[in-house]
Design a protein around this motif. Structure first.
Motif, PDB file in Angstrom:
ATOM      1  N   PRO A  49       0.919  -1.395  -0.053  1.00 54.37           N
ATOM      2  CA  PRO A  49       0.282  -0.081  -0.016  1.00 54.37           C
ATOM      3  C   PRO A  49       0.847   1.363  -0.105  1.00 54.37           C
ATOM      4  N   GLU A  50       0.123   2.412  -0.316  1.00 53.30           N
ATOM      5  CA  GLU A  50       1.011   3.660  -0.437  1.00 53.30           C
ATOM      6  C   GLU A  50       1.632   3.875   1.125  1.00 53.30           C
ATOM      7  N   SER A  51       0.995   3.570   2.201  1.00 54.47           N
ATOM      8  CA  SER A  51       1.457   3.692   3.645  1.00 54.47           C
ATOM      9  C   SER A  51       2.953   3.233   3.661  1.00 54.47           C
ATOM     10  N   TRP A  52       3.201   1.967   2.757  1.00 51.85           N
ATOM     11  CA  TRP A  52       4.733   1.712   2.976  1.00 51.85           C
ATOM     12  C   TRP A  52       5.769   2.520   2.117  1.00 51.85           C
ATOM     13  N   GLN A  53       5.171   3.723   1.473  1.00 50.32           N
ATOM     14  CA  GLN A  53       6.167   4.471   0.870  1.00 50.32           C
ATOM     15  C   GLN A  53       6.625   5.251   2.061  1.00 50.32           C
ATOM     16  N   ILE A  54       7.984   5.339   2.066  1.00 50.07           N
ATOM     17  CA  ILE A  54       8.789   6.250   3.098  1.00 50.07           C
ATOM     18  C   ILE A  54       8.558   7.594   2.568  1.00 50.07           C
ATOM     19  N   SER A  55       8.933   7.814   1.278  1.00 51.69           N
ATOM     20  CA  SER A  55       8.947   8.902   0.459  1.00 51.69           C
ATOM     21  C   SER A  55       8.653   8.982  -0.827  1.00 51.69           C
ATOM     22  N   PRO A  56       8.720  10.051  -1.667  1.00 57.01           N
ATOM     23  CA  PRO A  56       8.409   9.777  -3.010  1.00 57.01           C
ATOM     24  C   PRO A  56       9.418   9.051  -3.906  1.00 57.01           C
ATOM     25  N   SER A  57      10.817   9.138  -3.251  1.00 55.44           N
ATOM     26  CA  SER A  57      12.036   8.468  -3.802  1.00 55.44           C
ATOM     27  C   SER A  57      12.228   7.165  -3.328  1.00 55.44           C
ATOM     28  N   VAL A  58      11.860   7.057  -1.890  1.00 55.20           N
ATOM     29  CA  VAL A  58      12.217   5.817  -1.376  1.00 55.20           C
ATOM     30  C   VAL A  58      10.879   4.877  -1.156  1.00 55.20           C
ATOM     31  N   ARG A  59      10.726   3.745  -1.943  1.00 58.84           N
ATOM     32  CA  ARG A  59       9.456   2.792  -1.999  1.00 58.84           C
ATOM     33  C   ARG A  59       9.927   1.508  -2.046  1.00 58.84           C
ATOM     34  N   LEU A  60       8.986   0.504  -2.041  1.00 60.17           N
ATOM     35  CA  LEU A  60       9.209  -0.991  -2.023  1.00 60.17           C
ATOM     36  C   LEU A  60       8.468  -1.130  -3.680  1.00 60.17           C
ATOM     37  N   ASP A  61       9.407  -1.369  -4.653  1.00 57.98           N
ATOM     38  CA  ASP A  61       8.771  -1.849  -5.832  1.00 57.98           C
ATOM     39  C   ASP A  61       9.552  -2.710  -6.390  1.00 57.98           C
ATOM     40  N   GLY A  62       9.354  -3.331  -7.549  1.00 57.59           N
ATOM     41  CA  GLY A  62       9.854  -4.476  -8.171  1.00 57.59           C
ATOM     42  C   GLY A  62      11.209  -4.140  -8.699  1.00 57.59           C
ATOM     43  N   GLY A  63      11.699  -2.962  -8.876  1.00 59.70           N
ATOM     44  CA  GLY A  63      12.909  -2.407  -9.324  1.00 59.70           C
ATOM     45  C   GLY A  63      13.916  -2.652  -8.170  1.00 59.70           C
ATOM     46  N   ILE A  64      13.339  -2.479  -7.152  1.00 55.48           N
ATOM     47  CA  ILE A  64      14.290  -2.448  -5.707  1.00 55.48           C
ATOM     48  C   ILE A  64      14.504  -4.080  -5.427  1.00 55.48           C
ATOM     49  N   VAL A  65      13.447  -4.980  -5.498  1.00 54.96           N
ATOM     50  CA  VAL A  65      13.447  -6.331  -5.402  1.00 54.96           C
ATOM     51  C   VAL A  65      14.363  -6.898  -6.491  1.00 54.96           C
ATOM     52  N   LEU A  66      14.470  -6.536  -7.586  1.00 52.17           N
ATOM     53  CA  LEU A  66      15.264  -7.107  -8.527  1.00 52.17           C
ATOM     54  C   LEU A  66      16.763  -6.744  -8.290  1.00 52.17           C
ATOM     55  N   TRP A  67      16.991  -5.400  -7.889  1.00 51.24           N
ATOM     56  CA  TRP A  67      18.138  -4.973  -7.449  1.00 51.24           C
ATOM     57  C   TRP A  67      18.698  -5.789  -6.299  1.00 51.24           C
ATOM     58  N   ALA A  68      18.062  -5.855  -5.381  1.00 50.25           N
ATOM     59  CA  ALA A  68      18.180  -6.783  -4.313  1.00 50.25           C
ATOM     60  C   ALA A  68      18.625  -8.087  -4.559  1.00 50.25           C
ATOM     61  N   VAL A  69      17.896  -8.782  -5.369  1.00 46.18           N
ATOM     62  CA  VAL A  69      18.165 -10.094  -5.699  1.00 46.18           C
ATOM     63  C   VAL A  69      19.469 -10.288  -6.585  1.00 46.18           C
ATOM     64  N   ALA A  70      19.782  -9.424  -7.449  1.00 44.84           N
ATOM     65  CA  ALA A  70      20.963  -9.423  -8.112  1.00 44.84           C
ATOM     66  C   ALA A  70      22.367  -9.046  -7.268  1.00 44.84           C
ATOM     67  N   MET A  71      21.888  -7.927  -6.337  1.00 50.63           N
ATOM     68  CA  MET A  71      23.090  -7.898  -5.262  1.00 50.63           C
ATOM     69  C   MET A  71      23.462  -9.066  -4.624  1.00 50.63           C
ATOM     70  N   LEU A  72      22.248  -9.962  -4.238  1.00 53.51           N
ATOM     71  CA  LEU A  72      22.750 -11.149  -3.575  1.00 53.51           C
ATOM     72  C   LEU A  72      23.554 -11.964  -4.318  1.00 53.51           C
ATOM     73  N   TRP A  73      23.025 -12.202  -5.470  1.00 50.49           N
ATOM     74  CA  TRP A  73      23.719 -13.059  -6.377  1.00 50.49           C
ATOM     75  C   TRP A  73      25.546 -12.699  -6.494  1.00 50.49           C
ATOM     76  N   TYR A  74      25.560 -11.394  -6.765  1.00 51.31           N
ATOM     77  CA  TYR A  74      27.023 -10.990  -6.850  1.00 51.31           C
ATOM     78  C   TYR A  74      27.756 -11.132  -5.433  1.00 51.31           C
ATOM     79  N   LEU A  75      27.020 -10.830  -4.643  1.00 53.70           N
ATOM     80  CA  LEU A  75      27.795 -11.136  -3.172  1.00 53.70           C
ATOM     81  C   LEU A  75      28.077 -12.481  -2.976  1.00 53.70           C
ATOM     82  N   ILE A  76      27.180 -13.395  -3.419  1.00 57.08           N
ATOM     83  CA  ILE A  76      27.737 -15.003  -3.336  1.00 57.08           C
ATOM     84  C   ILE A  76      28.965 -15.293  -4.243  1.00 57.08           C
TER      85      ILE A  76
END
Length: 120
Positions: A49-76
């Motif tokens: 929901p919108e209430s999860w959005q911390i600010s207009p520039s900080v939000r949970l979305d598919g791009g952040i999820v994709l970024w986090a999964v890719a970073m986990l892969w590269y960290l491994i």
């Protein structure tokens, strides 16, 4: 002689198919466009929901999820590569959010055309 790690093997395999200067240039630009567009397209898919959005520039979305999964892969694979890559791709994520969805699709298609042209 030190044992070759998994990332070194992947890079060696990749480089065996990408030897010409033209191929390397088209892939450098093409992959950048594909990553930028995927982060932006996935970033347009908001999660929660919108209430999860911390600010207009900080939000949970598919791009952040994709970024986090890719970073986990590269960290491994190799943390010394993952750390600078994380900052670069996070910057690409925020930059990609400035583009409209049609522009992101055009960048995505252009990236893949360059990938294809690099192998001709």
């Amino acid at each position: 002689m030190a044992k070759e790690n998994r990332l070194e093997k992947l890079f060696k395999d990749y480089s065996s198919y990408h030897r010409t200067k033209g191929n390397q240039i088209t892939h450098y630009v093409g992959i950048t466009l594909i990553v930028l567009s995927l982060l932006g397209l996935m970033g347009s898919l908001r999660i929660g929901p919108e209430s999860w959005q911390i600010s207009p520039s900080v939000r949970l979305d598919g791009g952040i999820v994709l970024w986090a999964v890719a970073m986990l892969w590269y960290l491994i694979l190799e943390w010394r590569l993952a750390v600078p890559f994380a900052f670069i791709t996070l910057g690409m994520y925020f930059a990609s959010r400035a583009f409209t969805v049609p522009v992101l699709w055009a960048l995505f298609a252009t990236g893949w055309v360059l990938q294809f042209l690099g192998h001709l």
